[in-house]
Design a protein around this motif. Structure first.
Motif, mmCIF file in Angstrom:
data_model
loop_
_atom_site.group_PDB
_atom_site.id
_atom_site.type_symbol
_atom_site.label_atom_id
_atom_site.label_comp_id
_atom_site.label_asym_id
_atom_site.label_seq_id
_atom_site.Cartn_x
_atom_site.Cartn_y
_atom_site.Cartn_z
ATOM 1 N N GLN A 111 -3.799 -6.056 5.764
ATOM 2 C CA GLN A 111 -4.123 -4.756 5.159
ATOM 3 C C GLN A 111 -2.974 -3.782 5.354
ATOM 4 N N ARG A 112 -2.294 -3.856 6.496
ATOM 5 C CA ARG A 112 -1.122 -3.004 6.708
ATOM 6 C C ARG A 112 -0.004 -3.348 5.724
ATOM 7 N N VAL A 113 0.143 -4.638 5.411
ATOM 8 C CA VAL A 113 1.131 -5.043 4.414
ATOM 9 C C VAL A 113 0.792 -4.435 3.057
ATOM 10 N N MET A 114 -0.494 -4.450 2.694
ATOM 11 C CA MET A 114 -0.907 -3.864 1.417
ATOM 12 C C MET A 114 -0.617 -2.366 1.388
ATOM 13 N N ILE A 115 -0.824 -1.693 2.513
ATOM 14 C CA ILE A 115 -0.519 -0.264 2.580
ATOM 15 C C ILE A 115 0.988 -0.051 2.452
ATOM 16 N N ALA A 116 1.768 -0.902 3.135
ATOM 17 C CA ALA A 116 3.231 -0.804 3.034
ATOM 18 C C ALA A 116 3.691 -0.993 1.593
#
Length: 339
Positions: free
Chosen positions: A160-165
Motif C-alpha cells: 500500500q505504501r508503494v501505491m501511495i508512492a
C-alpha cells in the motif's frame, strides 16, 4: 475558485439487463489542501463517481453527464490525450487492492519509474532517483535494496505504501484514495493514515478518501459526503456528520459502529439490502429500509437541501423535530461508547 468542482454528475452503464444508474446527480467542491470523505455501502456509487471524473470507465457502455471542472478544465469534455496527461500527473489515484493493481512480474522500481517516464521528459537514471526518493518519502525501510524487489516480496502494508508512492511521485494536486486501508490490520491502517496526513501537509494537496469506515473519515476528512443508491443523501463538514447527522441512513451507519462499552451478541445493522440501480425504488431510495418511512417517501423524490446553514445538505422528508430527536439519540450512543 475551488480546485475541483463537480456539478450534477451522472453515470449510466448499459448492460444486457438494462441501464444501471450508478451515479445520479452528485455535486461537490474540493479545495487545495482539504480532504473530502465519501462514505456508503458497497454499490452506492463512491468509486464510480471518481472513476468518472478520471475518465476510467469503459466508454463502450458508459454515458456520463454533468460537469467535473478541475482547475478550470472540464474533465468530462476534454480530449482523451489531455485527460491522459492530467491522470497520474496532476490527479492521481490509489486503487483499492495493491496486489491486483501492481504488475506481479515487474519490479517495484520499474513500475515507479514508468509513472515518471510517462509524464516527464527525464532520463531513466533520473526516473530511478525519483522512484527511490518516493519510496523513502513513504517510509519504506531499506528502499535502496528493496527497489528491485517484486510486489509479492512486500507485505500488504508495504504494498500500500508503494501505491501511495506511485500516486505521489509526480506531486499531484489531487489524490483519490479508494479504500486505501482495506484488509490492513489496525496498526498498519493507522500508519498509512498518518503518512497520508503528513504528506498532505508537506505538499498541500487535496485528497478524496473513498471508504466505508467512518473511523477513517473521522480521522482524516474535512467534509463528508454520504452516498446511497447512487445519490448524495447527506453532505456536511465532518463534525456535523458526527454531532448533528440529519439523515436516517447516516444514523444507521453511525449506529452500526462496533460498541466497546457493552457486550452484544451481534452488531446493529441496517435491515434489508441496498437497492438495485437497474430498477431503483420510487421516491426516496432509502425508504424500503427506513424505520421512519412515510407515504410521501414512497412516491416523491426528496431534494438535497440545506439544513441550518448552507454547508449542511440532506435529502429527507422527515420533519425537523424528528431529525433533531434522532440525531441527539444517535450522538448520545456514540458518546457513551467513547466514554
Amino acid at each position: 475558485m475551488a480546485l475541483l468542482e463537480v456539478e450534477d454528475l451522472k453515470t449510466r452503464f448499459q448492460t444486457d439487463d438494462g441501464v444501471v444508474n450508478a451515479v445520479d446527480g452528485v455535486s461537490f467542491t474540493l479545495d487545495r489542501g482539504k480532504t473530502l470523505g465519501i462514505v456508503g455501502e458497497s454499490g452506492s456509487g463512491k468509486s464510480v463517481t471518481c472513476l468518472t471524473i478520471l475518465g476510467l470507465n469503459d466508454p463502450r457502455n458508459t454515458t456520463s453527464e454533468g460537469v467535473a471542472r478541475f482547475d478550470g478544465v472540464d474533465l468530462l469534455r476534454t480530449d482523451p490525450e489531455s485527460l491522459r496527461q492530467l491522470r497520474g500527473m496532476r490527479i492521481s489515484m490509489i486503487f483499492q487492492d495493491p496486489m491486483t493493481s501492481l504488475n506481479p512480474v515487474k519490479k517495484i522500481g520499474w513500475q515507479l519509474e514508468e509513472a515518471v517516464l510517462v509524464h516527464r521528459d527525464v532520463s531513466h537514471k533520473e526516473a530511478r532517483q525519483l522512484a527511490l526518493a518516493a519510496m523513502e518519502s513513504v517510509r519504506i525501510p531499506r528502499a535502496a535494496q528493496r527497489i528491485d524487489d517484486y510486489p509479492h516480496q512486500f507485505s500488504g502494508g508495504m504494498r500500500q505504501r508503494v501505491m501511495i508512492a506511485m500516486a505521489l511521485i509526480n506531486e499531484p494536486d489531487i489524490v483519490i484514495a479508494d479504500e486505501p486501508t482495506t484488509a490492513l490490520d489496525v496498526t498498519t491502517q493507522a500508519q498509512i493514515l498518518d503518512l497520508m496526513n503528513v504528506l498532505q501537509d508537506e505538499r498541500h494537496m487535496a485528497i478524496i478518501m473513498i471508504t466505508h469506515d467512518l473511523g477513517v473519515v473521522a480521522e482524516v476528512a474535512d467534509d463528508v459526503i454520504v452516498m446511497y443508491g447512487g445519490q448524495v443523501v447527506e453532505h456536511a463538514p465532518v463534525d456535523e456528520i458526527f454531532y448533528r447527522p440529519r439523515h436516517p441512513y447516516t444514523w444507521g451507519l453511525l449506529g452500526s459502529l462496533p460498541r466497546m462499552d457493552i457486550e452484544v451478541e451481534a452488531l446493529a445493522q441496517i435491515p434489508g439490502q441496498p437497492p438495485s440501480l437497474l430498477n431503483p425504488p420510487a421516491g426516496c431510495r432509502f425508504h424500503p429500509r427506513c424505520a421512519f418511512a412515510m407515504d410521501i417517501c414512497r412516491t416523491e423524490v426528496p431534494q438535497l437541501v440545506p439544513y441550518g446553514d448552507a454547508s449542511h445538505l440532506q435529502r429527507c422528508w422527515l420533519d425537523d423535530a424528528t431529525k433533531e430527536r434522532e440525531s441527539v439519540r444517535t450522538v448520545a450512543a456514540l458518546q457513551q461508547e467513547a466514554s
